[in-house]
Design a protein around this motif. Structure first.
Motif, PDB file in Angstrom:
ATOM      1  N   ARG A   1       0.832  -1.196   0.000  1.00 27.06           N
ATOM      2  CA  ARG A   1       0.000   0.000   0.000  1.00 27.06           C
ATOM      3  C   ARG A   1       0.865   1.243   0.000  1.00 27.06           C
ATOM      4  O   ARG A   1       1.869   1.313   0.690  1.00 27.06           O
ATOM      5  CB  ARG A   1      -0.907   0.024   1.239  1.00 27.06           C
ATOM      6  N   VAL A   2       0.478   2.224  -0.752  1.00 34.03           N
ATOM      7  CA  VAL A   2       1.170   3.494  -0.784  1.00 34.03           C
ATOM      8  C   VAL A   2       0.110   4.571  -0.701  1.00 34.03           C
ATOM      9  O   VAL A   2      -1.077   4.288  -0.786  1.00 34.03           O
ATOM     10  CB  VAL A   2       1.992   3.674  -2.085  1.00 34.03           C
ATOM     11  N   PRO A   3       0.490   5.837  -0.534  1.00 38.38           N
ATOM     12  CA  PRO A   3      -0.514   6.895  -0.534  1.00 38.38           C
ATOM     13  C   PRO A   3      -1.432   6.779  -1.732  1.00 38.38           C
ATOM     14  O   PRO A   3      -0.990   6.512  -2.844  1.00 38.38           O
ATOM     15  CB  PRO A   3       0.337   8.168  -0.594  1.00 38.38           C
ATOM     16  N   ALA A   4      -2.719   6.961  -1.513  1.00 36.71           N
ATOM     17  CA  ALA A   4      -3.722   6.682  -2.523  1.00 36.71           C
ATOM     18  C   ALA A   4      -3.624   7.612  -3.716  1.00 36.71           C
ATOM     19  O   ALA A   4      -3.066   8.692  -3.643  1.00 36.71           O
ATOM     20  CB  ALA A   4      -5.119   6.794  -1.908  1.00 36.71           C
TER      21      ALA A   4
ATOM     22  N   LEU B   1     -14.148   1.425  -3.280  1.00 37.02           N
ATOM     23  CA  LEU B   1     -13.534   0.962  -2.041  1.00 37.02           C
ATOM     24  C   LEU B   1     -13.581   2.016  -0.947  1.00 37.02           C
ATOM     25  O   LEU B   1     -13.615   1.691   0.239  1.00 37.02           O
ATOM     26  CB  LEU B   1     -12.088   0.551  -2.304  1.00 37.02           C
ATOM     27  N   ALA B   2     -13.597   3.288  -1.334  1.00 31.27           N
ATOM     28  CA  ALA B   2     -13.653   4.362  -0.346  1.00 31.27           C
ATOM     29  C   ALA B   2     -15.005   4.402   0.359  1.00 31.27           C
ATOM     30  O   ALA B   2     -15.082   4.757   1.541  1.00 31.27           O
ATOM     31  CB  ALA B   2     -13.363   5.706  -1.015  1.00 31.27           C
TER      32      ALA B   2
ATOM     33  N   PRO C   1     -12.139   8.721   3.008  1.00 30.40           N
ATOM     34  CA  PRO C   1     -10.741   8.637   2.586  1.00 30.40           C
ATOM     35  C   PRO C   1     -10.608   7.824   1.302  1.00 30.40           C
ATOM     36  O   PRO C   1     -11.332   6.859   1.085  1.00 30.40           O
ATOM     37  CB  PRO C   1     -10.057   7.930   3.764  1.00 30.40           C
ATOM     38  N   ALA C   2      -9.671   8.227   0.448  1.00 25.94           N
ATOM     39  CA  ALA C   2      -9.424   7.491  -0.780  1.00 25.94           C
ATOM     40  C   ALA C   2      -8.722   6.176  -0.456  1.00 25.94           C
ATOM     41  O   ALA C   2      -7.980   6.073   0.510  1.00 25.94           O
ATOM     42  CB  ALA C   2      -8.580   8.331  -1.739  1.00 25.94           C
ATOM     43  N   VAL C   3      -8.969   5.169  -1.272  1.00 27.85           N
ATOM     44  CA  VAL C   3      -8.403   3.841  -1.056  1.00 27.85           C
ATOM     45  C   VAL C   3      -7.691   3.403  -2.334  1.00 27.85           C
ATOM     46  O   VAL C   3      -8.221   3.568  -3.425  1.00 27.85           O
ATOM     47  CB  VAL C   3      -9.498   2.814  -0.695  1.00 27.85           C
ATOM     48  N   THR C   4      -6.499   2.854  -2.187  1.00 33.35           N
ATOM     49  CA  THR C   4      -5.746   2.351  -3.329  1.00 33.35           C
ATOM     50  C   THR C   4      -6.102   0.889  -3.551  1.00 33.35           C
ATOM     51  O   THR C   4      -5.859   0.055  -2.677  1.00 33.35           O
ATOM     52  CB  THR C   4      -4.231   2.476  -3.097  1.00 33.35           C
TER      53      THR C   4
END
Length: 272
Positions: free
Chosen positions: A15-18, A163-164, A46-49
């Motif tokens: 996971r990295v910043p979205a 996903l967010a 919040p955004a999700v990757t």
């Protein structure tokens, strides 16, 4: 891509910043009105990757590992990888008999496909060239199929929104919104009218839209780097998501590592 083609790798993914969300529409106002207003409390999801799609992993084998260990059971025991050997690589032409014994899963053919072997006995350059040529042909087909349509939003953007907030934006709605775009419909219609291999994949929409050279380079490098890589010292390299920027970052890391391996280093391709 991750929900449309392949299986997301959660075990080896990261996971990295979205990815940044799409900016909201701004109405034209005066220069003074466009100044930032005083900050107010907001509650945005919040955004999700999304997890990346990992169909093929390249494993750099430790020198001490015997050839007898290359079974599905041993792969899981030795590397924690649940998969099977896949004939991704090409063997160099005119292998000698004693060299054939060093190959993994060698099959008949010209070029002869195999699941792996020492780097010096793998035709990595030939694989890159062939993958690039094939990608160039597919790009021409795609360009004709989508001619006259506007650029479309790639699937990872819709998946990230889903996903967010799965309740407000369910998967079915995200999939419907993605497939409703004219450019995506043009790709689907072309595949329906001319079924078979080599059809433009909607999961690669962002790669196509980046241009012909980018698309060719992407597939040329992916041909030898796969979707993820396990180094000889146990480090796992994988893209953070199916977004092109994350895929490019992975390919840079994987190719940088592969450029440093010795000619005797054994590579193995595993289908997950």
């Amino acid at each position: 891509m991750s929900a449309l083609n392949g299986t997301p790798l959660t075990r080896h993914g990261s996971r990295v910043p979205a990815m940044p969300t799409r900016p909201a529409t701004v109405q034209a106002t005066s220069a003074f009105a466009r100044r930032p207003a005083p900050t107010q409390a907001t509650t945005a999801a919040p955004a999700v990757t999304p997890a990346p799609t990992i169909a093929t992993m390249i494993v750099c084998l430790p020198d001490e590992l015997p050839y007898e260990a290359f079974t599905a059971h041993q792969l899981h025991t030795q590397f924690g990888v649940a998969g099977t050997l896949t004939p991704l690589f090409w063997a160099v032409a005119r292998l000698r008999l004693w060299q054939r014994q060093q190959m993994i899963g060698l099959r008949k053919g010209r070029p002869a496909p195999c699941a792996g072997g020492p780097v010096r006995l793998l035709d990595l350059q030939g694989m890159r060239h062939a993958a690039g040529v094939g990608a160039g042909i597919r790009y021409q087909v795609w360009q004709q199929a989508v001619h006259g349509t506007r650029p479309a939003t790639p699937w990872p953007v819709f998946e990230s929104r889903h996903l967010a907030d799965p309740q407000k934006y369910p998967f079915e709605a995200a999939s419907a919104d993605f497939h409703a775009q004219p450019r995506v419909n043009a790709m689907r219609m072309h595949a329906a009218a001319a079924p078979g291999s080599g059809q433009p994949n909607p999961g690669e929409l962002e790669m196509y839209q980046a241009g012909p050279l980018t698309y060719q380079h992407y597939h040329a490098l992916s041909a030898i780097a796969g979707d993820a890589l396990l180094t000889a010292d146990g480090r796992k390299l994988a893209p953070a998501s199916d977004a092109l920027a994350h895929r490019v970052t992975y390919l840079e890391q994987a190719l940088r590592y592969l450029d440093t391996v010795e000619p005797g280093q054994r590579l193995l391709a595993v289908a997950l």
